[in-house]
Motif scaffolding. Structure first.
Motif, mmCIF file in Angstrom:
data_model
loop_
_atom_site.group_PDB
_atom_site.id
_atom_site.type_symbol
_atom_site.label_atom_id
_atom_site.label_comp_id
_atom_site.label_asym_id
_atom_site.label_seq_id
_atom_site.Cartn_x
_atom_site.Cartn_y
_atom_site.Cartn_z
ATOM 1 N N MET A 1 20.518 -17.815 -9.239
ATOM 2 C CA MET A 1 20.441 -17.505 -7.803
ATOM 3 C C MET A 1 19.034 -17.596 -7.231
ATOM 4 N N VAL A 2 18.057 -18.016 -8.035
ATOM 5 C CA VAL A 2 16.736 -18.351 -7.496
ATOM 6 C C VAL A 2 16.608 -19.871 -7.556
ATOM 7 N N LEU A 3 16.487 -20.509 -6.395
ATOM 8 C CA LEU A 3 16.469 -21.960 -6.313
ATOM 9 C C LEU A 3 15.161 -22.426 -5.683
ATOM 10 N N LYS A 4 14.591 -23.470 -6.274
ATOM 11 C CA LYS A 4 13.347 -24.028 -5.757
ATOM 12 C C LYS A 4 13.658 -25.309 -4.979
ATOM 13 N N THR A 5 13.002 -25.466 -3.855
ATOM 14 C CA THR A 5 13.233 -26.656 -3.049
ATOM 15 C C THR A 5 12.920 -27.917 -3.843
ATOM 16 N N LEU A 6 13.778 -28.918 -3.675
ATOM 17 C CA LEU A 6 13.659 -30.235 -4.301
ATOM 18 C C LEU A 6 13.797 -30.206 -5.815
ATOM 19 N N ILE A 7 14.327 -29.110 -6.357
ATOM 20 C CA ILE A 7 14.637 -29.020 -7.787
ATOM 21 C C ILE A 7 16.149 -28.893 -7.932
ATOM 22 N N MET B 1 15.554 -18.818 -1.830
ATOM 23 C CA MET B 1 14.902 -20.125 -1.861
ATOM 24 C C MET B 1 13.388 -19.951 -1.982
ATOM 25 N N ILE B 2 12.802 -20.614 -2.954
ATOM 26 C CA ILE B 2 11.356 -20.580 -3.112
ATOM 27 C C ILE B 2 10.815 -22.005 -3.018
ATOM 28 N N SER B 3 9.584 -22.114 -2.606
ATOM 29 C CA SER B 3 8.947 -23.428 -2.525
ATOM 30 C C SER B 3 7.889 -23.611 -3.591
ATOM 31 N N ASN B 4 7.540 -22.533 -4.298
ATOM 32 C CA ASN B 4 6.548 -22.590 -5.363
ATOM 33 C C ASN B 4 6.991 -21.680 -6.494
ATOM 34 N N VAL B 5 6.806 -22.117 -7.738
ATOM 35 C CA VAL B 5 7.286 -21.353 -8.883
ATOM 36 C C VAL B 5 6.590 -20.000 -8.990
ATOM 37 N N SER B 6 5.420 -19.856 -8.365
ATOM 38 C CA SER B 6 4.725 -18.562 -8.378
ATOM 39 C C SER B 6 5.514 -17.492 -7.635
ATOM 40 N N GLN C 1 20.220 -30.499 -4.665
ATOM 41 C CA GLN C 1 18.837 -30.088 -4.433
ATOM 42 C C GLN C 1 18.735 -29.493 -3.033
ATOM 43 N N PRO C 2 18.150 -28.283 -2.898
ATOM 44 C CA PRO C 2 17.919 -27.755 -1.552
ATOM 45 C C PRO C 2 16.636 -28.332 -0.959
ATOM 46 N N LYS C 3 16.709 -28.742 0.263
ATOM 47 C CA LYS C 3 15.536 -29.279 0.956
ATOM 48 C C LYS C 3 15.354 -28.499 2.250
ATOM 49 N N GLU C 4 14.116 -28.025 2.463
ATOM 50 C CA GLU C 4 13.853 -27.244 3.663
ATOM 51 C C GLU C 4 13.621 -28.171 4.844
ATOM 52 N N MET C 5 14.288 -27.861 5.938
ATOM 53 C CA MET C 5 14.104 -28.630 7.162
ATOM 54 C C MET C 5 12.859 -28.132 7.884
ATOM 55 N N LYS C 6 12.219 -29.004 8.612
ATOM 56 C CA LYS C 6 11.027 -28.614 9.358
ATOM 57 C C LYS C 6 11.398 -27.584 10.406
ATOM 58 N N SER C 7 10.587 -26.528 10.447
ATOM 59 C CA SER C 7 10.856 -25.470 11.415
ATOM 60 C C SER C 7 10.378 -25.900 12.789
ATOM 61 N N SER C 8 10.859 -25.197 13.781
ATOM 62 C CA SER C 8 10.462 -25.511 15.145
ATOM 63 C C SER C 8 8.984 -25.212 15.346
ATOM 64 N N ALA C 9 8.376 -25.853 16.307
ATOM 65 C CA ALA C 9 6.939 -25.716 16.531
ATOM 66 C C ALA C 9 6.574 -24.267 16.797
#
Length: 772
Positions: free
Chosen positions: A355-361, A476-481, A426-434
């Motif tokens: 249940m911990v998923l990293k983006t693009l993994i 969802m995490i973007s870095n393994v740290s 693979q989960p991919k994060e969409m660009k957030s609004s400005a």
């Protein structure tokens, strides 16, 4: 006071993984368990990995790194080839012994393994790695004196009694539906006879119809019609009872069984006891579905009989539509509840952190339909989506890349269940609004919950049912740290709630009972590093979390105290400290931890109480409270005047343990006394185990073998090792001057620079005193 002197000469590190298996094999320990634990072991061995192979190849299986192979296809391919070779060797052996049964089974198993995993060798590596880990968890649970509150609740005898009742009632319903089939067949035969006799009379001339014989026949036909009416009412009544029994069973016991299984799955995901029972649920769901479809066919047959014969007061046109509507409703609910997530989303690189998923993994997730009907094989296509119904819970948005539509089939599972496994999502994060800053900060990210949904459609016997289910909330995490804090969120959620989809949970996270949290923390150690925590170790953690209190059974601990607030006087949280210890054990001292030789969680005050009356040279191993991921040892000594003194070395962290195995450090450790004579002060592991007896099997080599030129000294060089040395200083001396360090020759310093980073050398020379 004392300091560390670096005179490590050469790096020679043995394979730590192989050291683990020098002791009694894990499988031998498993076979000595009580029957209740053996039943748990039996649950996870099937045709995916037969127990015969586990038994025959126990030592070889345990000596391979299956966890590493589960993420390395080349390594997994080699291990699969070697496994088949090992099976062939066993075949040769049993052939000589003329053991016909074993020969037959081994041939079947070899064919099964080769056919099943030839195209996907990493799959068997994952399976064997999981089996070995579950064995270690069960061994750890068996060594614990008592069960915790969570495990007791999961193993309530009422649950197993209800399961037996469900299976008994399902079997009775199936028999009732089959008996009703016979009644419908009798009704059909009776109506055909009536129809034949009625048409016979109808074909006679009018003059013949007035005869006494015909009148008698008409009376017989009326009696037969009365019987038909009675049998129609009887069949409808029996069908109604079957439907009612199914309704009651689904509404009460079966629903509770399914909810209990989902709760057990939640707990198993955070390291708790292995959850089982899904095969039993599948059997119940399947039998109920078969019974409902059988009743549906019976109602269709009644409709067919109705088109051929009806009369005033006929019960079929009145009761059949209501019964059919009820059957369809029950089928809809049965199918809807039968669509479950069998294995929650998990990255193959972190199998113990689901249940911990990293983006693009890539991650894997497995779905199952608990209704197993051959007609559905490859007919059900499942679509995966993420955050389908989420609108305001999170500012972050994701899409799923990879194959997100697949068909369910019965071919990939050992028991032929109807399932589908997504392996390339693979989960991919969409660009957030400005200008959006909603995802800033590590805690903001790791406390956001997301949902992966699955939808499909079942079309069977003219019935169309839309199905949907969701995974447990994922982070969802973007870095393994970010993984440690993310895992803490997963632990807290699944410990604190039965709700499978409360994505706003961390807007106001509830407190947790400390006794339950400590049980879950022990599971982290049993599932991740093969040995749980005893009551003394848990007491130390309780004091760490809440200070000195008499009882903590009903103490409520906040989420902030567990994972967000720094420990008093420290720059890190409780969870970060504990996670660093888990990482240290896993990578550097796993064999020692599994053998139970690392006391680990003991305060400095308790440490001195334990050692003060022991023989000089008695020592124990404990984790540093001030250094992240550090382990130290303390030994007791006796002064000439009879006073007791204690010495603790500066904690060893992963940087130093990467250079030298900890068992070798304990073997070779020296202190330099006032007369500059080095000696090893470590004699007995607490309470009184001779050091070499405790750690001898974990030494990478014997001391007297180190200096032999023939042992690994390539190209004429003499092999050498690091030697850890400390100097004991008198309390009256001032240790702060660099001149107190023993001289270091240029050649020694050159070797140090070759094998150690400048940061490590600088830290070693500028921080000589133990702070722990």
């Amino acid at each position: 006071m004392h300091f560390r002197l670096l005179i490590h000469i050469h790096l020679s590190v043995a394979n730590m993984f192989n050291l683990f298996f020098c002791s009694m094999s894990q499988w031998s320990q498993v076979q000595q368990l009580e029957i209740k634990f053996l039943e748990q072991v039996d649950q996870f061995y099937d045709d995916n990995f037969p127990m015969e192979i586990r038994h025959l190849l126990a030592q070889w299986i345990e000596s391979q790194d299956w966890e590493a192979a589960s993420n390395n296809e080349a390594m997994a391919t080699i291990l699969l080839q070697n496994l088949l070779i090992q099976v062939d060797e066993q075949l040769d052996r049993v052939s000589q012994e003329k053991n016909l049964l074993l020969i037959h089974n081994l041939k079947r198993i070899r064919k099964l393994l080769q056919g099943k995993y030839h195209g996907n060798p990493m799959h068997i590596a994952v399976i064997i790695s999981n089996c070995l880990r579950e064995e270690r968890r069960i061994l750890a649970a068996a060594s614990m004196p008592v069960q915790g509150p969570l495990e007791k609740s999961l193993q309530n005898s009422v649950v197993s009694e209800r399961q037996r009742n469900v299976e008994h009632k399902v079997s009775a319903i199936k028999n009732s539906a089959q008996m009703t089939d016979q009644d419908v067949k009798y009704l059909e035969d009776l109506q055909e006879e009536f129809d034949f006799r009625y048409k016979t009379i109808q074909s006679l001339e009018q003059s013949d119809k007035n005869s006494a014989l015909i009148k008698q026949e008409m009376l017989a036909l009326q009696a037969m019609l009365n019987t038909l009416d009675y049998k129609r009412k009887e069949v409808l009544s029996k069908i109604g009872r079957v439907i009612h029994e199914i309704d009651m069973l689904m509404s009460n016991m079966l629903t509770e069984e399914l909810l209990d299984w989902k709760r057990r799955q939640q707990i198993a995901c955070i390291g708790g006891p292995l959850h089982g029972g899904l095969d039993q649920l599948q059997n119940c769901f399947t039998l109920l579905a078969e019974s409902l479809f059988q009743v549906r066919r019976q109602l269709e047959k009644l409709d067919e009989l109705l088109t051929r014969l009806t009369y005033d007061g006929d019960p079929i046109p009145v009761q059949r539509p209501q019964l059919l509507e009820k059957v369809n409703f029950l089928l809809y609910n049965l199918f809807r509840n039968s669509f479950v997530v069998e294995r929650q989303p998990c990255m193959p690189t972190h199998p113990q952190r689901p249940m911990v998923l990293k983006t693009l993994i890539q991650f894997t997730v497995k779905l199952r339909l608990l209704i197993k009907l051959p007609e559905l094989n490859y007919q059900i296509r499942v679509k995966a989506t993420i955050d389908k119904n989420v609108s305001t819970v999170s500012n972050r948005r994701f899409v799923l890349c990879g194959t997100h539509v697949k068909a369910m089939n019965m071919d990939e599972s050992a028991n032929g269940s109807l399932s589908v496994e997504f392996r390339h999502l693979q989960p991919k994060e969409m660009k957030s609004s400005a200008g959006s800053k909603g995802n800033e900060g590590p805690h903001m990210v790791t406390e956001e919950l997301h949902s992966i949904s699955f939808e499909t459609q079942v079309c069977l016997y003219g019935l169309t049912i839309n199905l949907e289910t969701s995974s447990l909330p994922v982070v969802m995490i973007s870095n393994v740290s970010q993984l440690p804090n993310a895992w803490a969120s997963i632990i807290w959620y699944n410990l604190s709630t039965n709700d499978p989809q409360n994505l706003s949970f961390f807007n106001n996270p509830p407190a947790a009972t400390l006794s339950q949290l400590l049980e879950v923390l022990s599971w982290q150690f049993s599932s991740y590093v093969g040995r749980g925590l005893n009551s003394e170790q848990l007491n130390m953690l309780a004091e760490k979390l809440m200070g000195q209190q008499v009882s903590y059974n009903d103490y409520q601990l906040s989420w902030a105290k567990f994972c967000k607030e720094h420990l008093p006087g420290k720059s890190f949280t409780f969870w970060v400290w504990l996670e660093a210890i888990l990482d240290l054990i896993k990578k550097h001292i796993l064999p020692l931890w599994i053998d139970g030789y690392v006391m680990g969680f003991v305060s400095k005050e308790k440490e001195r109480i334990l050692l003060k009356d022991k023989t000089p040279g008695t020592f124990l191993l404990r984790f540093s409270e001030s250094n992240l991921g550090g382990i130290t040892f303390t030994w007791v000594d006796q002064l000439e005047n009879g006073d007791v003194t204690f010495h603790s070395v500066e904690p060893y962290n992963k940087g130093r343990l990467s250079a030298l195995p900890f068992a070798d450090i304990l073997r070779d450790y020296k202190v330099i006394m006032a007369d500059n004579v080095p000696e090893n002060p470590l004699k007995y592991l607490y309470p009184d185990i001779p050091k070499d007896k405790a750690f001898g099997k974990h030494y990478s080599c014997q001391p007297n073998e180190v200096s032999k030129p023939s042992d690994g000294g390539g190209k004429g060089y003499v092999p050498s090792v690091f030697i850890p040395v400390s100097k004991i200083l008198n309390d009256s001396t001032d240790p702060h001057s660099p001149s107190d360090l023993l001289p270091m020759s240029p050649s020694v310093y050159a070797v140090l620079r070759e094998h150690l980073s400048p940061t490590v050398i600088e830290t070693a020379l500028s921080s000589p005193y133990s702070t722990d």
